[in-house]
Design a protein around this motif. Sequence first.
Motif, PDB file in Angstrom:
ATOM      1  N   ASP A 132      16.839  16.109 -15.290  1.00 26.74           N
ATOM      2  CA  ASP A 132      17.184  14.773 -15.786  1.00 26.74           C
ATOM      3  C   ASP A 132      17.965  14.886 -17.097  1.00 26.74           C
ATOM      4  N   LEU A 185      19.982   6.110 -17.129  1.00 21.07           N
ATOM      5  CA  LEU A 185      19.866   7.519 -17.536  1.00 21.07           C
ATOM      6  C   LEU A 185      18.441   8.058 -17.548  1.00 21.07           C
ATOM      7  N   GLY A 186      17.468   7.190 -17.811  1.00 29.61           N
ATOM      8  CA  GLY A 186      16.127   7.699 -18.055  1.00 29.61           C
ATOM      9  C   GLY A 186      16.013   8.163 -19.498  1.00 29.61           C
ATOM     10  N   ALA A 187      16.462   7.314 -20.431  1.00 25.72           N
ATOM     11  CA  ALA A 187      16.550   7.689 -21.848  1.00 25.72           C
ATOM     12  C   ALA A 187      15.222   7.490 -22.586  1.00 25.72           C
ATOM     13  N   VAL A 188      14.131   7.889 -21.974  1.00 26.10           N
ATOM     14  CA  VAL A 188      12.822   7.892 -22.616  1.00 26.10           C
ATOM     15  C   VAL A 188      12.191   9.255 -22.378  1.00 26.10           C
ATOM     16  N   PRO A 189      11.863  10.055 -23.402  1.00 27.41           N
ATOM     17  CA  PRO A 189      12.066   9.760 -24.821  1.00 27.41           C
ATOM     18  C   PRO A 189      13.553   9.545 -25.164  1.00 27.41           C
ATOM     19  N   PRO A 190      13.796   8.876 -26.326  1.00 27.06           N
ATOM     20  CA  PRO A 190      15.174   8.532 -26.703  1.00 27.06           C
ATOM     21  C   PRO A 190      16.097   9.752 -26.745  1.00 27.06           C
ATOM     22  N   ILE A 191      17.380   9.507 -26.458  1.00 24.22           N
ATOM     23  CA  ILE A 191      18.351  10.604 -26.377  1.00 24.22           C
ATOM     24  C   ILE A 191      19.422  10.457 -27.459  1.00 24.22           C
ATOM     25  N   LYS A 192      20.115  11.569 -27.718  1.00 24.76           N
ATOM     26  CA  LYS A 192      21.270  11.555 -28.612  1.00 24.76           C
ATOM     27  C   LYS A 192      22.442  11.071 -27.781  1.00 24.76           C
ATOM     28  N   GLU A 193      22.967   9.891 -28.119  1.00 22.01           N
ATOM     29  CA  GLU A 193      23.899   9.245 -27.192  1.00 22.01           C
ATOM     30  C   GLU A 193      24.975   8.500 -27.951  1.00 22.01           C
TER      31      GLU A 193
END
Lengths: 394, 167, 352
Positions: C42, C71-79
């Motif tokens: 992921d 995206l499934g941005a959990v935990p938070p991502i650098k984006e």
Amino acid sequence: MSDNNKAGVLAAVVGVGQTKYQTKRGDVSIAGMVREAAVNALADAELTWDDIDAVVIGKAPDMFEGIVMPELYLADALGCNGKPMMRVHTAGSVGGSTAIVAATHVESGVYDRVLTVSFEKQSESNAMWALSNPQPFSPHLNAGAGGYFAPIIREYIRRSGAPLDVGIRVATKDRIHGSKNPLAHLQLPDITEEQVAESPMLWDPLRFLEACPSSDGACAMVIVNEELADKATKQPAWIRGTAMRSEPTMYAGREEVNPQAGRDCAADVYKQAGITNPREQIDCAEIYVPFSWYEPMWLENLGFAEEGEGWKLTMEGVTSLHEGGDTPWNPSGGVLSSNPIGASGMIRFAEAAQQVRGECGDHQVPNAKTAMGHAYGGGAQFYAMWIVSSEKPE
Amino acid sequence: MSEEKEMITGMEAPMYLTYNFTAGGATTRFLAELRNGKLVGQECPKCQHVYIPPRGSCAACGVPTVREVELTNKATVQSFTIVYIPIPNNPIKPPYVIANLMADGAHQSFLHLISDVDNADVRIGMRVEAIWKAEEEWTHAMENIQYFRPLDEPDMPIDEIGRLKNA
Amino acid sequence: MRDIAIVSFAQSPILRDAGAQNEVELIMPVVSAALNAAGLEDVQGVDFTCSGSCDYLQGASFAFVAGVDALGAVPPIKESHVEMDAAWALYESYLKIKAGQADSALIYGFAKSSPGDLPFVLSQQLDPYYYAPLWADSVSLAAMQARAGIDSGEFTAEQMAEVVQASRSNAKNNENTQLKGDYSVEQLLAEPEYIAPLRKHDCPPVSDGASAMVICTVEKAKEWGLPYAVISGIEHRIESHNFGARDLAVSESVVLAAEKAGVSQGPIDIAEIHAPFSHQELIVKKALGLDDTTKVNLSGGPLAGNLMMCAGLDRIGEVAMRIIKGEAKRGVAHATSGPCLQHNMVTVLEAS
């Protein structure tokens, strides 16, 4: 995973330029306004257009001015012909993200001198319409950003047990700060807490004077590599750390009051800058506070206070410049005094740089050596932060 | 002609662009049920959380939400604000309450109106139910629900709002 | 300096109208396909994510925010996000990795152009005080450029038809494209002019779809045990927005970018040119300094399927995949933005 060590080059801010912020800049076109900030930044850096290798520009949604991808039209005004130009858009955090992308241009070693600009000319279109433009398939209850954030603030008050006048205190303090900054949009040197308390309630618990204005304006910076920063006549603001984080607007179990993306972003930028105790080690901060209550909420989110205790720092005057607080927040007046949305984040970053450069005039925090710039956007889901210092990192 | 011309500070250049929106697959399924007077959420196959209104993905896991879960008309107030300014093109008269509501069995709140209650009595944890418009007025829209009104039930403990039962 | 490589690329079918699918539903499959092709479960497996899109395509502010839901941005991502073609999202990611702030990145672009009237939406890219109120649409501006090229002798209507013929023919081998088939130059030239001198087939189709890519340091690619194509040069340049100040028949910015990217430092086996209009392929090919030994737009190119906001990334992905498959050793990909090739990026890719 990358350990975020700066394998790259050191970068520093050597020039800052801003416009006056006001409801409507009827005297300039969008290009004229953006160029005004850029020219001021170049003059401050004692550089000319020819010295610039690339331009990185940011703004919030294109619908605010009604121009699709306006960087194309702004290429001429920003002296970009024959140069690289980038356009960043990360919602309300965009001014901060844009500064970070510009810093990365230099830190990568690919560019030596980069000009970065952010702007919003909200008077050219109808920003409230652009934000609440009813989209099919969703209920039309969106009463602006205040309507979105007010329930979250209410939950913060419930959890922390904060007294109801904390927001009033922040709103008053930031406007007094703003009155020391000649560029700030709102100039309210005589504002009182009574005035804020008596201003009309808009989104309970937020009153009219607890919300940010809508402004036109632009902000620009020149960021250069170590070698060039060493040669600058004025004090450079060394970039000690940069970080960005995003999480979805809505997901089951999301912590909306104290979002994880903000906490993670702060932890990342502190680690890079060697900060273990932000309250002690950061001399002043420019933090994105568009609604008064976000000061105590971000004090906790950014680790300046324990969870549930942020409002106490506000009430004790810790964040007030004119009351001699030890960690002034938003000495420029902050977003509550000026809010050209797309530029607001970069103004935070640039004001942090100006503090450590000693260039803030009447709103200068005495002996500021390390400062933080912060921006957030969307449903408090996008974050951008940097730490700058008058001292060059080892 | 005078030397100084009046400065032009604005010009009208209206933009008219027409778009044909599509709701998306997941939202289409949701709206079709709304037309039938039903609130149907969608469940994430990975984390089992139920989303309403569904967007097509569990944003936390980044996977499609396929399974549908029919919800009742009951919900809990997660938080709220009393709004004192009118919404453009909306007949509701201020001050009115908009709330983040957690439908029973769902794990993501949605925004709706609260009415039939003194604004001062609205509180976090309050139990409410959906009041639908007359059936002949139903369309593919959340406005099929006129508003939510209080239920004569004890408040829900705050740390239970929107939590998975066995979590 | 750290060498950076492309390890995976995924593209959705390019459709005239993706129908009921919303942006999230378009993005999810390509993001997971690109991640999976790189052996990643992921988005948490990459250090950075960057996307490119345009709010006005679907007529809604903050269109990219919906992308984050895919995206499934959990935990938070650098984006991060650019309001540009996703080729520039690749560029931002490239710099991030060069700076040592990430070792890998996911890049994606999404385009749902079908809800609006694309040529008119793009007319609002123009200078808002002088040009935009004229509603000069993107096809008319391209026609003006084609006229400038034909009249100055830079290229001919026959050469334009040859570009279309090759595009339609190459597209037969690309299952994702919209327009394909066998046509003769005579057949194409017999078609009536649409917006003179352009014929309908000289213009790109309106397309819906999405693409995603994973890039990383060469070191990381080796660690992951993946085949890869190295980015040996990547440069972009913008030119004046003032059409009257440019010679529209040539592209100075492509020449500049190609020189800096090192296009001429070795033979170029394949090229993918982001030329939405047939004559623009001729302009860019010349500016890149390519001769007939280079095979151009084997994918069919934008004339066969034009994902606004990711057609540039698609070009880079197409070249990278052919190099990874061993079909070519060295290739060049071009991406463009703005009216009449105003802004151009040139990427040189090489086999490991």
